[in-house]
Write a protein that holds these residues in place. Structure first.
Motif, PDB file in Angstrom:
ATOM      1  N   ASP A  15       6.325   7.626   6.974  1.00  0.00           N
ATOM      2  CA  ASP A  15       6.034   6.630   5.952  1.00  0.00           C
ATOM      3  C   ASP A  15       4.948   7.031   4.964  1.00  0.00           C
ATOM      4  OD1 ASP A  15       7.881   5.230   7.347  1.00  0.00           O
ATOM      5  OD2 ASP A  15       6.623   3.494   7.772  1.00  0.00           O
ATOM      6  N   ILE A  16       5.151   6.545   3.744  1.00  0.00           N
ATOM      7  CA  ILE A  16       4.179   6.646   2.648  1.00  0.00           C
ATOM      8  C   ILE A  16       3.981   5.231   2.141  1.00  0.00           C
ATOM      9  CG2 ILE A  16       3.727   7.623   0.364  1.00  0.00           C
ATOM     10  CD1 ILE A  16       6.115   9.626   1.142  1.00  0.00           C
ATOM     11  N   SER A  45       1.266   6.253   8.192  1.00  0.00           N
ATOM     12  CA  SER A  45       0.874   7.149   9.270  1.00  0.00           C
ATOM     13  C   SER A  45       1.208   8.604   8.980  1.00  0.00           C
ATOM     14  CB  SER A  45       1.542   6.713  10.581  1.00  0.00           C
ATOM     15  OG  SER A  45       1.151   7.547  11.645  1.00  0.00           O
ATOM     16  N   ALA A  46       2.410   8.866   8.501  1.00  0.00           N
ATOM     17  CA  ALA A  46       2.801  10.247   8.221  1.00  0.00           C
ATOM     18  C   ALA A  46       1.982  10.832   7.084  1.00  0.00           C
ATOM     19  CB  ALA A  46       4.286  10.309   7.893  1.00  0.00           C
ATOM     20  N   ALA A  47       1.828  10.070   5.997  1.00  0.00           N
ATOM     21  CA  ALA A  47       1.059  10.560   4.854  1.00  0.00           C
ATOM     22  C   ALA A  47      -0.400  10.794   5.238  1.00  0.00           C
ATOM     23  CB  ALA A  47       1.153   9.569   3.699  1.00  0.00           C
ATOM     24  N   ASN A  48      -0.959   9.898   6.043  1.00  0.00           N
ATOM     25  CA  ASN A  48      -2.343  10.075   6.494  1.00  0.00           C
ATOM     26  C   ASN A  48      -2.490  11.346   7.317  1.00  0.00           C
ATOM     27  OD1 ASN A  48      -2.896   7.561   5.358  1.00  0.00           O
ATOM     28  ND2 ASN A  48      -2.755   6.486   7.305  1.00  0.00           N
ATOM     29  N   THR A  49      -1.582  11.539   8.277  1.00  0.00           N
ATOM     30  CA  THR A  49      -1.642  12.723   9.137  1.00  0.00           C
ATOM     31  C   THR A  49      -1.516  13.993   8.305  1.00  0.00           C
ATOM     32  OG1 THR A  49      -0.690  11.486  10.984  1.00  0.00           O
ATOM     33  CG2 THR A  49      -0.601  13.883  11.120  1.00  0.00           C
ATOM     34  N   ALA A  50      -0.615  13.969   7.330  1.00  0.00           N
ATOM     35  CA  ALA A  50      -0.443  15.138   6.464  1.00  0.00           C
ATOM     36  C   ALA A  50      -1.736  15.459   5.714  1.00  0.00           C
ATOM     37  CB  ALA A  50       0.693  14.890   5.473  1.00  0.00           C
ATOM     38  N   VAL A 140       6.870  13.928  13.676  1.00  0.00           N
ATOM     39  CA  VAL A 140       7.549  12.698  13.248  1.00  0.00           C
ATOM     40  C   VAL A 140       6.697  11.498  13.618  1.00  0.00           C
ATOM     41  CG1 VAL A 140       9.609  11.264  13.507  1.00  0.00           C
ATOM     42  CG2 VAL A 140       9.821  13.770  13.502  1.00  0.00           C
ATOM     43  N   SER A 141       6.438  10.639  12.645  1.00  0.00           N
ATOM     44  CA  SER A 141       5.752   9.383  12.930  1.00  0.00           C
ATOM     45  C   SER A 141       6.692   8.461  13.695  1.00  0.00           C
ATOM     46  CB  SER A 141       5.314   8.705  11.631  1.00  0.00           C
ATOM     47  OG  SER A 141       4.921   7.367  11.866  1.00  0.00           O
ATOM     48  N   THR A 261      -8.699   1.899  10.469  1.00  0.00           N
ATOM     49  CA  THR A 261      -7.414   2.254   9.886  1.00  0.00           C
ATOM     50  C   THR A 261      -7.293   3.764   9.740  1.00  0.00           C
ATOM     51  OG1 THR A 261      -7.472   0.189   8.613  1.00  0.00           O
ATOM     52  CG2 THR A 261      -5.840   1.842   7.964  1.00  0.00           C
ATOM     53  N   GLY A 262      -6.239   4.323  10.285  1.00  0.00           N
ATOM     54  CA  GLY A 262      -5.993   5.750  10.146  1.00  0.00           C
ATOM     55  C   GLY A 262      -6.745   6.630  11.124  1.00  0.00           C
ATOM     56  N   ALA A 263      -7.573   6.047  11.996  1.00  0.00           N
ATOM     57  CA  ALA A 263      -8.326   6.868  12.946  1.00  0.00           C
ATOM     58  C   ALA A 263      -7.393   7.640  13.867  1.00  0.00           C
ATOM     59  CB  ALA A 263      -9.277   5.994  13.760  1.00  0.00           C
ATOM     60  N   GLY A 264      -6.308   6.993  14.306  1.00  0.00           N
ATOM     61  CA  GLY A 264      -5.348   7.678  15.162  1.00  0.00           C
ATOM     62  C   GLY A 264      -4.648   8.815  14.442  1.00  0.00           C
ATOM     63  N   ASP A 265      -4.402   8.648  13.142  1.00  0.00           N
ATOM     64  CA  ASP A 265      -3.772   9.710  12.358  1.00  0.00           C
ATOM     65  C   ASP A 265      -4.717  10.893  12.196  1.00  0.00           C
ATOM     66  OD1 ASP A 265      -1.611   7.929  12.004  1.00  0.00           O
ATOM     67  OD2 ASP A 265      -2.575   7.061  10.242  1.00  0.00           O
ATOM     68  N   ALA A 266      -5.995  10.604  11.974  1.00  0.00           N
ATOM     69  CA  ALA A 266      -6.986  11.677  11.860  1.00  0.00           C
ATOM     70  C   ALA A 266      -7.114  12.421  13.182  1.00  0.00           C
ATOM     71  CB  ALA A 266      -8.337  11.095  11.443  1.00  0.00           C
ATOM     72  N   PHE A 267      -7.153  11.667  14.286  1.00  0.00           N
ATOM     73  CA  PHE A 267      -7.207  12.275  15.613  1.00  0.00           C
ATOM     74  C   PHE A 267      -5.990  13.174  15.830  1.00  0.00           C
ATOM     75  CE2 PHE A 267      -5.661  12.147  19.983  1.00  0.00           C
ATOM     76  CZ  PHE A 267      -6.752  12.655  20.686  1.00  0.00           C
TER      77      PHE A 267
END
Length: 320
Positions: A15-16, A45-50, A140-141, A261-267
């Motif tokens: 997702d974006i 989530s995907a955009a953040n992780t990227a 994959v998110s 927000t987004g902490a899990g994506d950063a992790f």
């Protein structure tokens, strides 16, 4: 930073969105005004992780669907500016880019979600990108797999990646949503790395949300379905398990929480950067916990310096 040159790039699928963040220290006053700090920025989530992967020095390509609207334009501009390759992001005519309203009170977040164009992701959106010989890993998110409409695209990405010998990973997304999909473990079976928080792990294992399981026990149980499982719990740290046995444990990092927000994506990005570079689990976990701790110190889900509208290239044209 991984400190190692990679032989290819990571493909991130998902997702974006536009995040509308409203941080309100006082409880919501129903039917009246509540003072809040409000910010509009990039999310998903995907955009953040990227974006966090790029901050780790990892070459990244993002696959997803954005609306052919002003919000989609801005989201892809900011992602491209950080170094995320958005050439494979499809713009869907007549569709609105996804949007999430995030109500933030300390550690707690309540989200109002509109997936918008994200719900239009198809298997043919991911097929060519996964087959690109430069791709070494596919992430994959879970939101892609949790939505019945986009599930086929997520499964195709994972299946095709495995057939081609790429490593794979999935970032769990929501404990509530996971409990509503009883066959999720079947969807991710055989994935090389599954990342989740403690609540999501309990949901995957069908255990009570308030269970007293240790992180090590949760990670060990989750790893029965995948090659490696990583479970995190904020200040409590994180655990890595392989084949039902704990492989590494990292302590949490203390600090004030402004917005989770987004902490899990950063992790996830911190752990993934180490995983694809071949570093040992303890080092990868430490990087993940450090990035997650950094993410909660500010409003927004992206690395510092990547907020909407910042930087000299605001008017740049993103790939279409």
């Amino acid at each position: 930073m991984t400190g190692r040159a990679l032989p290819g790039r990571v493909l991130v699928v998902g997702d974006i969105v536009t995040d509308v963040l409203a941080a309100h220290p006082a409880p919501l006053a129903a039917g009246a005004d509540t003072a809040a700090r409000i910010r509009v920025t990039g999310g998903g989530s995907a955009a953040n992780t990227a974006a966090w992967l790029v901050a780790e020095g990892v070459p990244v390509e993002l696959v997803g669907v954005a609306g052919d609207d002003a919000a989609g334009e801005e989201r892809l501009v900011e992602l491209s500016r950080t170094g995320v390759d958005c050439a494979r992001v499809r713009r869907a005519p007549g569709a609105a880019t996804g949007c999430v309203v995030v109500l933030v009170t300390g550690d707690e977040r309540t989200m109002l979600s509109d997936r918008g164009a994200n719900a239009l992701l198809r298997p043919d959106d991911v097929d060519a990108p996964v087959r690109d010989p430069d791709v070494i890993h596919v992430h994959v998110s879970a939101y892609v797999l949790l939505d019945p409409v986009t599930r086929a695209a997520g499964r195709h990405a994972l299946t095709t990646a495995r057939e081609l010998g790429r490593t794979t990973s999935v970032g769990a997304a929501s404990a509530v949503a996971l409990r509503a999909v009883p066959d999720f473990n079947d969807l991710v079976r055989g994935v090389d790395l599954l990342l989740c928080n403690a609540d999501e792990a309990r949901a995957l294992l069908r255990r009570p949300a308030s269970g007293g399981d240790s992180l090590e026990a949760l990670a060990a149980a989750v790893s029965a379905h995948v090659r490696h499982a990583v479970v995190t719990s904020g200040r409590a740290g994180a655990a890595w398990a392989t084949g039902g046995a704990t492989a590494a444990r990292a302590a949490g990092t203390a600090g004030d929480v402004v917005d989770a927000t987004g902490a899990g994506d950063a992790f996830a990005a911190g752990v993934l950067a180490g995983f694809v570079a071949g570093v040992d689990p303890p080092t990868a976990l430490r990087t993940g916990t450090e990035r997650g701790a950094a993410a909660v110190t500010r409003l927004g889900a992206r690395p510092p310096g990547t907020a909407a509208g910042s930087g000299p290239d605001r008017g740049a044209t993103p790939p279409r």
